[in-house]
Structures are given as C-alpha cells and as structure tokens.
Design a protein around this motif. Structure first.
Motif, PDB file in Angstrom:
ATOM      1  N   PHE A  71      25.161   5.300  19.716  1.00  0.00           N
ATOM      2  CA  PHE A  71      25.203   5.320  17.857  1.00  0.00           C
ATOM      3  C   PHE A  71      27.056   5.219  17.744  1.00  0.00           C
ATOM      4  N   ALA A  75      27.838   2.363  15.344  1.00  0.00           N
ATOM      5  CA  ALA A  75      28.485   2.787  13.861  1.00  0.00           C
ATOM      6  C   ALA A  75      29.975   2.817  13.825  1.00  0.00           C
ATOM      7  N   SER A  76      30.903   2.487  15.006  1.00  0.00           N
ATOM      8  CA  SER A  76      32.439   2.133  14.278  1.00  0.00           C
ATOM      9  C   SER A  76      32.316   0.974  14.052  1.00  0.00           C
ATOM     10  N   VAL A  79      31.408   1.730  10.133  1.00  0.00           N
ATOM     11  CA  VAL A  79      32.102   2.940   9.060  1.00  0.00           C
ATOM     12  C   VAL A  79      32.962   3.225   9.754  1.00  0.00           C
ATOM     13  N   THR A  84      33.785  10.988   9.609  1.00  0.00           N
ATOM     14  CA  THR A  84      32.647  10.395   9.437  1.00  0.00           C
ATOM     15  C   THR A  84      31.540  10.142  10.235  1.00  0.00           C
ATOM     16  N   ILE A  85      32.027   9.171  11.524  1.00  0.00           N
ATOM     17  CA  ILE A  85      31.307   8.903  12.662  1.00  0.00           C
ATOM     18  C   ILE A  85      30.737  10.568  13.338  1.00  0.00           C
ATOM     19  N   LEU A  88      27.562  12.365  11.340  1.00  0.00           N
ATOM     20  CA  LEU A  88      26.746  11.850  12.206  1.00  0.00           C
ATOM     21  C   LEU A  88      26.256  11.878  12.886  1.00  0.00           C
TER      22      LEU A  88
END
Ligand SMILES: [Zn+2]
Length: 119
Positions: A71, A75-76, A79, A84-85, A88
C-alpha cells in the motif's frame, strides 16, 4: 492449487468441505469473526489445545506488514503527504483486521494441520 482455494474459501484443513468460520466479522459493527469449534462436515477439532492460535498472531503481523508495504509503495506514487499515507494505513489496518484475522488463522491451521499432515 486446491489448498490455496480452500484457504481463501475458509474450508476445513482436513476434509476441505466444512466451513471454519460461522461469522466473517464486521469491524464497523464491532464484530470479530467467529469460528466453529469443530468442522461441520468431518467434526475435525480446529483448536487442538488452549493457545493453539497464538502463533497465528505472527502470521497476521507478517500479513499486515506485507499489505502495508504494498500500500505504501502504491500510495506514495499518488499521495504526496507522508502523514496522509500513515493515516490511510491505519484506517486500512483497522478495517482489514477481520480479513487478516481469518486469513492468518486459516494459514496457521493449514501450516500445522493441513490436508497432508497425518498427526
Ligand atoms: Zn472437515
């Protein structure tokens, strides 16, 4: 291949027909998964002794770490904010806990008490 399918479908490690879990659990309703004591088809006892599933916590830990690494890498790319990561990742960890609970117990049972084990 059928072993992997049986693990994902949460079937008994001995006969591959009975269901292991009666309830799948829903974290939004504060319900954790509920296991049958014995197989509904062959009456195989799932929890051999008290603390039998203690080791499945380590399997669960490995699963969540692997999921979060994947993830984070995905995600990096999308986002920019590290915080925020992380938030999440926390939300996904909590929401996915019933799934990881069930999968880690299934992996543990098939590892120690799978269809090819004679004891
Ligand atoms: Zn069975």
């Amino acid at each position: 291949m059928s072993t992997l399918v049986n693990i994902l479908r949460e079937k008994c490690p001995k006969c591959g027909k009975g269901q292991v879990f009666t309830k799948k659990g829903n974290i939004l309703l504060l319900q954790m998964p509920k296991m049958n004591t014995n197989c509904t088809h062959c009456h195989h006892k799932f929890e051999k002794e008290p603390g039998y599933f203690f080791g499945s916590m380590f399997v669960s830990y490995a699963l969540i770490v692997a999921e979060m690494i994947v993830f984070f890498l995905l995600a990096s790319q999308v986002v920019d904010s590290f915080v925020t990561i992380l938030v999440l990742m926390g939300i996904i960890t909590v929401l996915g806990s019933p799934f990881n609970f069930r999968l880690s117990r299934m992996l543990w049972m098939y590892l120690l008490d799978g269809p090819n084990k004679k004891i």
